[in-house]
Design a protein around this motif. Structure first.
Motif, mmCIF file in Angstrom:
data_model
loop_
_atom_site.group_PDB
_atom_site.id
_atom_site.type_symbol
_atom_site.label_atom_id
_atom_site.label_comp_id
_atom_site.label_asym_id
_atom_site.label_seq_id
_atom_site.Cartn_x
_atom_site.Cartn_y
_atom_site.Cartn_z
ATOM 1 N N HIS A 82 1.033 -1.373 -0.041
ATOM 2 C CA HIS A 82 0.195 -0.020 0.158
ATOM 3 C C HIS A 82 0.784 1.196 0.153
ATOM 4 O O HIS A 82 1.449 1.686 1.006
ATOM 5 C CB HIS A 82 -0.787 0.224 1.382
ATOM 6 C CG HIS A 82 -2.172 0.609 0.875
ATOM 7 N ND1 HIS A 82 -1.787 2.225 1.284
ATOM 8 C CD2 HIS A 82 -3.074 0.773 0.896
ATOM 9 C CE1 HIS A 82 -3.196 3.092 0.750
ATOM 10 N NE2 HIS A 82 -4.189 1.459 1.025
ATOM 11 N N PRO A 83 0.968 2.144 -1.029
ATOM 12 C CA PRO A 83 1.616 3.506 -1.265
ATOM 13 C C PRO A 83 1.341 4.183 0.359
ATOM 14 O O PRO A 83 2.572 5.343 0.671
ATOM 15 C CB PRO A 83 1.460 3.849 -2.323
ATOM 16 C CG PRO A 83 0.084 3.298 -2.628
ATOM 17 C CD PRO A 83 -0.334 2.091 -2.278
ATOM 18 N N VAL A 84 0.384 4.053 0.457
ATOM 19 C CA VAL A 84 -0.056 5.578 1.510
ATOM 20 C C VAL A 84 0.922 4.529 3.285
ATOM 21 O O VAL A 84 1.066 5.511 4.273
ATOM 22 C CB VAL A 84 -1.097 5.477 1.420
ATOM 23 C CG1 VAL A 84 -1.558 6.409 2.853
ATOM 24 C CG2 VAL A 84 -1.536 6.620 0.285
ATOM 25 N N PHE A 85 0.194 3.236 3.388
ATOM 26 C CA PHE A 85 0.165 2.558 4.843
ATOM 27 C C PHE A 85 1.012 1.679 5.045
ATOM 28 O O PHE A 85 1.871 1.563 5.955
ATOM 29 C CB PHE A 85 -0.911 1.997 5.281
ATOM 30 C CG PHE A 85 -2.035 3.133 5.342
ATOM 31 C CD1 PHE A 85 -2.152 3.934 6.186
ATOM 32 C CD2 PHE A 85 -2.929 2.420 4.669
ATOM 33 C CE1 PHE A 85 -2.976 4.747 6.172
ATOM 34 C CE2 PHE A 85 -4.566 3.474 4.213
ATOM 35 C CZ PHE A 85 -4.400 4.603 5.525
ATOM 36 N N SER A 86 2.615 0.501 3.607
ATOM 37 C CA SER A 86 3.423 0.642 4.260
ATOM 38 C C SER A 86 4.566 0.651 3.605
ATOM 39 O O SER A 86 4.769 1.373 2.695
ATOM 40 C CB SER A 86 2.892 -1.285 3.360
ATOM 41 O OG SER A 86 2.736 -0.958 1.506
ATOM 42 N N GLU A 87 5.668 0.715 4.072
ATOM 43 C CA GLU A 87 7.457 0.785 4.014
ATOM 44 C C GLU A 87 7.509 0.763 2.725
ATOM 45 O O GLU A 87 8.036 1.849 1.234
ATOM 46 C CB GLU A 87 8.049 -0.221 4.857
ATOM 47 C CG GLU A 87 7.564 0.853 6.255
ATOM 48 C CD GLU A 87 8.316 2.105 6.091
ATOM 49 O OE1 GLU A 87 9.517 2.666 5.954
ATOM 50 O OE2 GLU A 87 7.845 2.690 7.192
ATOM 51 N N GLU A 88 6.921 -0.674 1.818
ATOM 52 C CA GLU A 88 7.386 -0.757 0.747
ATOM 53 C C GLU A 88 6.446 -1.188 -0.305
ATOM 54 O O GLU A 88 5.959 -1.877 0.521
ATOM 55 C CB GLU A 88 8.350 -2.238 0.995
ATOM 56 C CG GLU A 88 9.085 -2.931 -0.617
ATOM 57 C CD GLU A 88 10.318 -3.355 -0.763
ATOM 58 O OE1 GLU A 88 9.991 -4.794 -1.517
ATOM 59 O OE2 GLU A 88 10.644 -4.132 0.873
ATOM 60 N N THR A 89 6.617 -0.851 -1.737
ATOM 61 C CA THR A 89 5.653 -0.783 -2.325
ATOM 62 C C THR A 89 6.037 -1.419 -3.598
ATOM 63 O O THR A 89 7.488 -0.955 -3.854
ATOM 64 C CB THR A 89 4.579 0.090 -2.432
ATOM 65 O OG1 THR A 89 4.070 1.046 -1.613
ATOM 66 C CG2 THR A 89 3.505 0.276 -4.078
ATOM 67 N N ARG A 90 5.291 -2.492 -4.270
ATOM 68 C CA ARG A 90 6.263 -3.310 -5.349
ATOM 69 C C ARG A 90 5.295 -2.776 -6.795
ATOM 70 O O ARG A 90 4.195 -2.562 -6.578
ATOM 71 C CB ARG A 90 6.550 -4.184 -5.616
ATOM 72 C CG ARG A 90 7.690 -5.336 -6.581
ATOM 73 C CD ARG A 90 7.680 -6.595 -6.165
ATOM 74 N NE ARG A 90 7.243 -7.359 -5.863
ATOM 75 C CZ ARG A 90 6.559 -8.432 -5.675
ATOM 76 N NH1 ARG A 90 7.902 -8.566 -4.845
ATOM 77 N NH2 ARG A 90 5.656 -9.779 -5.645
ATOM 78 N N LEU A 91 5.751 -2.659 -7.728
ATOM 79 C CA LEU A 91 4.826 -2.317 -8.786
ATOM 80 C C LEU A 91 5.466 -3.181 -10.385
ATOM 81 O O LEU A 91 6.852 -2.907 -10.087
ATOM 82 C CB LEU A 91 5.101 -0.645 -9.481
ATOM 83 C CG LEU A 91 4.793 0.201 -8.514
ATOM 84 C CD1 LEU A 91 5.594 1.898 -9.020
ATOM 85 C CD2 LEU A 91 3.721 -0.003 -8.371
ATOM 86 N N GLU A 92 4.428 -4.038 -10.312
ATOM 87 C CA GLU A 92 4.588 -4.774 -11.732
ATOM 88 C C GLU A 92 3.918 -3.914 -12.839
ATOM 89 O O GLU A 92 2.608 -4.402 -12.694
ATOM 90 C CB GLU A 92 4.301 -6.136 -11.613
ATOM 91 C CG GLU A 92 5.162 -6.538 -9.937
ATOM 92 C CD GLU A 92 5.067 -8.146 -9.424
ATOM 93 O OE1 GLU A 92 3.805 -8.020 -10.251
ATOM 94 O OE2 GLU A 92 5.464 -8.742 -9.497
ATOM 95 N N LEU A 93 4.907 -4.265 -14.192
ATOM 96 C CA LEU A 93 4.024 -4.389 -15.554
ATOM 97 C C LEU A 93 3.318 -5.808 -14.916
ATOM 98 O O LEU A 93 3.668 -6.441 -15.670
ATOM 99 C CB LEU A 93 5.496 -3.640 -16.428
ATOM 100 C CG LEU A 93 4.310 -3.179 -17.967
ATOM 101 C CD1 LEU A 93 3.123 -2.469 -17.765
ATOM 102 C CD2 LEU A 93 4.972 -3.466 -19.032
ATOM 103 N N ASP A 94 1.913 -5.330 -15.772
ATOM 104 C CA ASP A 94 1.134 -6.565 -15.486
ATOM 105 C C ASP A 94 1.308 -6.266 -17.998
ATOM 106 O O ASP A 94 2.001 -7.273 -18.383
ATOM 107 C CB ASP A 94 0.033 -6.326 -15.716
ATOM 108 C CG ASP A 94 -0.421 -7.054 -14.741
ATOM 109 O OD1 ASP A 94 0.724 -6.938 -14.065
ATOM 110 O OD2 ASP A 94 -1.275 -6.833 -13.630
ATOM 111 N N SER A 95 0.524 -5.467 -18.230
ATOM 112 C CA SER A 95 0.341 -5.915 -20.197
ATOM 113 C C SER A 95 0.516 -4.366 -19.704
ATOM 114 O O SER A 95 0.124 -2.970 -19.651
ATOM 115 C CB SER A 95 -0.840 -6.116 -19.940
ATOM 116 O OG SER A 95 -1.438 -5.491 -19.651
#
Length: 107
Positions: A82-95
């Motif tokens: 969660h970009p607001v509540f967690s320290e680490e956020t991972r973004l993955e390109l789906d398509s």
């Protein structure tokens, strides 16, 4: 009693509206940062769209409109964390949803 419930509902709506707005800002910032880290500083994130319930989940999908020169693309991205509540956020390109190219000189 009814007034209290309406006030509580209004406050909850305002809180969720703020969370929804801030979630969009943080997703755009995280995507900009990720593109910069990859050396793609010329790619501009124009818009980020997500489901109304996305700010309540820690694993969701968003659509980002990006531009580079005369090209525009729509990217489906999976957001883990969660970009607001967690320290680490991972973004993955789906398509890659759509790619639009502008060819020729404008006049």
């Amino acid at each position: 009693m009814v007034r209290f419930i309406l006030t509580l509902a209004a406050l909850a709506g305002l809180a969720y509206g703020g969370l929804y707005f801030y979630y969009g800002v943080e997703i755009k910032r995280a995507l900009d940062q990720r593109l910069d880290d990859l050396g793609l500083t010329a790619v501009e994130v124009r818009r980020v769209d997500f489901a109304p319930m996305a700010p309540l989940a820690s694993d969701t999908h968003v659509t980002a409109e990006v531009t580079y020169g005369g090209a525009e693309a729509s990217l489906d991205i999976r957001v883990i964390g969660h970009p607001v509540f967690s320290e680490e956020t991972r973004l993955e390109l789906d398509s890659l949803q759509a790619l639009r190219l502008t060819l020729g000189a404008g006049g």
